[in-house]
Write a protein that holds these residues in place. Sequence first.
Motif, PDB file in Angstrom:
ATOM      1  N   THR A 167       0.841  -1.202   0.000  1.00  0.00           N
ATOM      2  CA  THR A 167       0.000   0.000   0.000  1.00  0.00           C
ATOM      3  C   THR A 167       0.875   1.250   0.000  1.00  0.00           C
ATOM      4  OG1 THR A 167      -0.094   0.227   2.406  1.00  0.00           O
ATOM      5  CG2 THR A 167      -1.736  -1.228   1.354  1.00  0.00           C
ATOM      6  N   PRO A 168       0.353   2.372  -0.494  1.00  0.00           N
ATOM      7  CA  PRO A 168       1.115   3.631  -0.441  1.00  0.00           C
ATOM      8  C   PRO A 168       1.501   4.024   0.977  1.00  0.00           C
ATOM      9  CG  PRO A 168      -0.721   3.830  -1.972  1.00  0.00           C
ATOM     10  CD  PRO A 168      -0.912   2.520  -1.256  1.00  0.00           C
ATOM     11  N   ALA A 169       0.630   3.788   1.933  1.00  0.00           N
ATOM     12  CA  ALA A 169       0.934   4.161   3.318  1.00  0.00           C
ATOM     13  C   ALA A 169       2.131   3.382   3.847  1.00  0.00           C
ATOM     14  CB  ALA A 169      -0.291   3.919   4.201  1.00  0.00           C
ATOM     15  N   GLU A 170       2.168   2.081   3.581  1.00  0.00           N
ATOM     16  CA  GLU A 170       3.298   1.268   4.028  1.00  0.00           C
ATOM     17  C   GLU A 170       4.575   1.648   3.293  1.00  0.00           C
ATOM     18  OE1 GLU A 170       2.063  -3.091   5.072  1.00  0.00           O
ATOM     19  OE2 GLU A 170       0.653  -2.350   3.552  1.00  0.00           O
ATOM     20  N   HIS A 171       4.443   1.985   2.024  1.00  0.00           N
ATOM     21  CA  HIS A 171       5.589   2.455   1.240  1.00  0.00           C
ATOM     22  C   HIS A 171       6.158   3.728   1.855  1.00  0.00           C
ATOM     23  CE1 HIS A 171       7.147   5.277  -1.792  1.00  0.00           C
ATOM     24  NE2 HIS A 171       7.664   4.235  -2.400  1.00  0.00           N
ATOM     25  N   ASP A 172       5.288   4.689   2.158  1.00  0.00           N
ATOM     26  CA  ASP A 172       5.749   5.958   2.727  1.00  0.00           C
ATOM     27  C   ASP A 172       6.364   5.756   4.108  1.00  0.00           C
ATOM     28  OD1 ASP A 172       4.871   7.140   0.440  1.00  0.00           O
ATOM     29  OD2 ASP A 172       3.150   8.171   1.343  1.00  0.00           O
ATOM     30  N   GLN A 173       5.812   4.824   4.883  1.00  0.00           N
ATOM     31  CA  GLN A 173       6.374   4.536   6.193  1.00  0.00           C
ATOM     32  C   GLN A 173       7.783   3.966   6.058  1.00  0.00           C
ATOM     33  OE1 GLN A 173       5.137   5.405   9.122  1.00  0.00           O
ATOM     34  NE2 GLN A 173       6.959   4.570  10.142  1.00  0.00           N
ATOM     35  N   ALA A 174       7.998   3.122   5.062  1.00  0.00           N
ATOM     36  CA  ALA A 174       9.333   2.563   4.829  1.00  0.00           C
ATOM     37  C   ALA A 174      10.321   3.666   4.463  1.00  0.00           C
ATOM     38  CB  ALA A 174       9.273   1.511   3.727  1.00  0.00           C
ATOM     39  N   LEU A 175       9.863   4.630   3.668  1.00  0.00           N
ATOM     40  CA  LEU A 175      10.730   5.757   3.313  1.00  0.00           C
ATOM     41  C   LEU A 175      11.102   6.556   4.560  1.00  0.00           C
ATOM     42  CD1 LEU A 175      12.090   7.684   1.274  1.00  0.00           C
ATOM     43  CD2 LEU A 175       9.875   8.838   1.069  1.00  0.00           C
ATOM     44  N   LEU A 176      10.110   6.847   5.407  1.00  0.00           N
ATOM     45  CA  LEU A 176      10.376   7.606   6.633  1.00  0.00           C
ATOM     46  C   LEU A 176      11.367   6.874   7.530  1.00  0.00           C
ATOM     47  CD1 LEU A 176       6.818   8.909   7.575  1.00  0.00           C
ATOM     48  CD2 LEU A 176       8.704  10.220   6.597  1.00  0.00           C
ATOM     49  N   GLU A 177      11.182   5.573   7.665  1.00  0.00           N
ATOM     50  CA  GLU A 177      12.094   4.792   8.508  1.00  0.00           C
ATOM     51  C   GLU A 177      13.505   4.821   7.949  1.00  0.00           C
ATOM     52  OE1 GLU A 177      10.330   0.957   8.746  1.00  0.00           O
ATOM     53  OE2 GLU A 177       8.685   1.600  10.061  1.00  0.00           O
ATOM     54  N   ALA A 178      13.636   4.740   6.643  1.00  0.00           N
ATOM     55  CA  ALA A 178      14.963   4.783   6.039  1.00  0.00           C
ATOM     56  C   ALA A 178      15.636   6.134   6.287  1.00  0.00           C
ATOM     57  CB  ALA A 178      14.857   4.515   4.544  1.00  0.00           C
ATOM     58  N   LEU A 179      14.879   7.211   6.174  1.00  0.00           N
ATOM     59  CA  LEU A 179      15.440   8.549   6.395  1.00  0.00           C
ATOM     60  C   LEU A 179      15.771   8.776   7.874  1.00  0.00           C
ATOM     61  CD1 LEU A 179      13.150  10.658   4.022  1.00  0.00           C
ATOM     62  CD2 LEU A 179      15.518   9.960   3.635  1.00  0.00           C
ATOM     63  N   ARG A 180      14.952   8.240   8.758  1.00  0.00           N
ATOM     64  CA  ARG A 180      15.221   8.385  10.196  1.00  0.00           C
ATOM     65  C   ARG A 180      16.459   7.603  10.606  1.00  0.00           C
ATOM     66  NH1 ARG A 180       8.952   7.339  11.541  1.00  0.00           N
ATOM     67  NH2 ARG A 180       8.188   9.508  11.548  1.00  0.00           N
ATOM     68  N   ASP A 181      16.760   6.528   9.879  1.00  0.00           N
ATOM     69  CA  ASP A 181      17.906   5.685  10.216  1.00  0.00           C
ATOM     70  C   ASP A 181      19.220   6.194   9.627  1.00  0.00           C
ATOM     71  OD1 ASP A 181      16.304   3.978  11.661  1.00  0.00           O
ATOM     72  OD2 ASP A 181      16.064   2.514  10.050  1.00  0.00           O
ATOM     73  N   LEU A 182      19.178   7.323   8.961  1.00  0.00           N
ATOM     74  CA  LEU A 182      20.409   7.879   8.404  1.00  0.00           C
ATOM     75  C   LEU A 182      21.411   8.162   9.520  1.00  0.00           C
ATOM     76  CD1 LEU A 182      19.017  10.434   5.785  1.00  0.00           C
ATOM     77  CD2 LEU A 182      20.261   8.319   5.295  1.00  0.00           C
ATOM     78  N   PRO A 183      22.686   7.923   9.273  1.00  0.00           N
ATOM     79  CA  PRO A 183      23.691   8.215  10.300  1.00  0.00           C
ATOM     80  C   PRO A 183      23.821   9.718  10.521  1.00  0.00           C
ATOM     81  CG  PRO A 183      24.733   7.591   8.228  1.00  0.00           C
ATOM     82  CD  PRO A 183      23.270   7.337   8.055  1.00  0.00           C
ATOM     83  N   PRO A 184      24.335  10.119  11.662  1.00  0.00           N
ATOM     84  CA  PRO A 184      24.509  11.552  11.939  1.00  0.00           C
ATOM     85  C   PRO A 184      25.307  12.238  10.845  1.00  0.00           C
ATOM     86  CG  PRO A 184      24.922  10.248  13.915  1.00  0.00           C
ATOM     87  CD  PRO A 184      24.785   9.271  12.787  1.00  0.00           C
ATOM     88  N   GLY A 185      24.842  13.408  10.442  1.00  0.00           N
ATOM     89  CA  GLY A 185      25.540  14.186   9.432  1.00  0.00           C
ATOM     90  C   GLY A 185      25.262  13.775   8.003  1.00  0.00           C
ATOM     91  N   ALA A 186      24.330  12.824   7.790  1.00  0.00           N
ATOM     92  CA  ALA A 186      24.090  12.311   6.440  1.00  0.00           C
ATOM     93  C   ALA A 186      23.058  13.122   5.660  1.00  0.00           C
ATOM     94  CB  ALA A 186      23.638  10.855   6.507  1.00  0.00           C
TER      95      ALA A 186
END
Length: 218
Positions: free
Chosen positions: A90-109
């Motif tokens: 679903t689009p909602a699950e897709h967008d949640q995966a994107l948010l999680e990936a961006l939140r998991d970025l290392p410091p300074g990325a």
Amino acid sequence: MRPTDCCWSATAKAVYPGGFRLSDAGIDIRGDRGQVLRTNYRNSKEILDTALTVVAEDSFEDIDGLRTPGRRDVDLTYHDGQVIRVTKPTPAEHDQALLEALRDLPPGARPDTAVLCPSMRAIGHYQRLLERSGISICLLEHYDGRPVDAVKLGSYRRAKGLEFKRVYLPEHDAALANGSRTPPDAQASETERERNELARSQLFVAMTRARDVLWLGV
């Protein structure tokens, strides 16, 4: 402009309708007067191969006006890098995966991270999504190249000539659907074929903005 943006796939990167040739400006580079560069200084093999599959069946006018295939031999100088494919139902699950990936970025990325979209409507959607989630953004239309602690957000077209360590292409399959190839036995106007080819070319450009990570959401 880095060497990889000069000529090695210049016309595959023609992201505006019609394109151009140097001869249109009265510049004759036939014979020994010009050379198409075949070296890519940015992308790893995995990222480049993924991008080239989008335009593999297309052909383009190179800078000297000759038709060349979208799939071509390219010398690489950079070998690190990975493609991450994320498919959600679903689009909602897709967008949640994107948010999680961006939140998991290392410091300074974040300063070297971009989320690229095929349309203004998609940009508006992801701008609201990221801002509501507390992820700071900088729209590419306001980006002047100076470091800013924010994820860059903009269109495939606006990203031309730029590069980032990490590039996220949410719902990139929508761009592929819009640029689908017309079956051989189907009738299509020249305008439609050009529009489809342009959509694939723009997606190719967006993919090749990535140096270390290319995230493809479906």
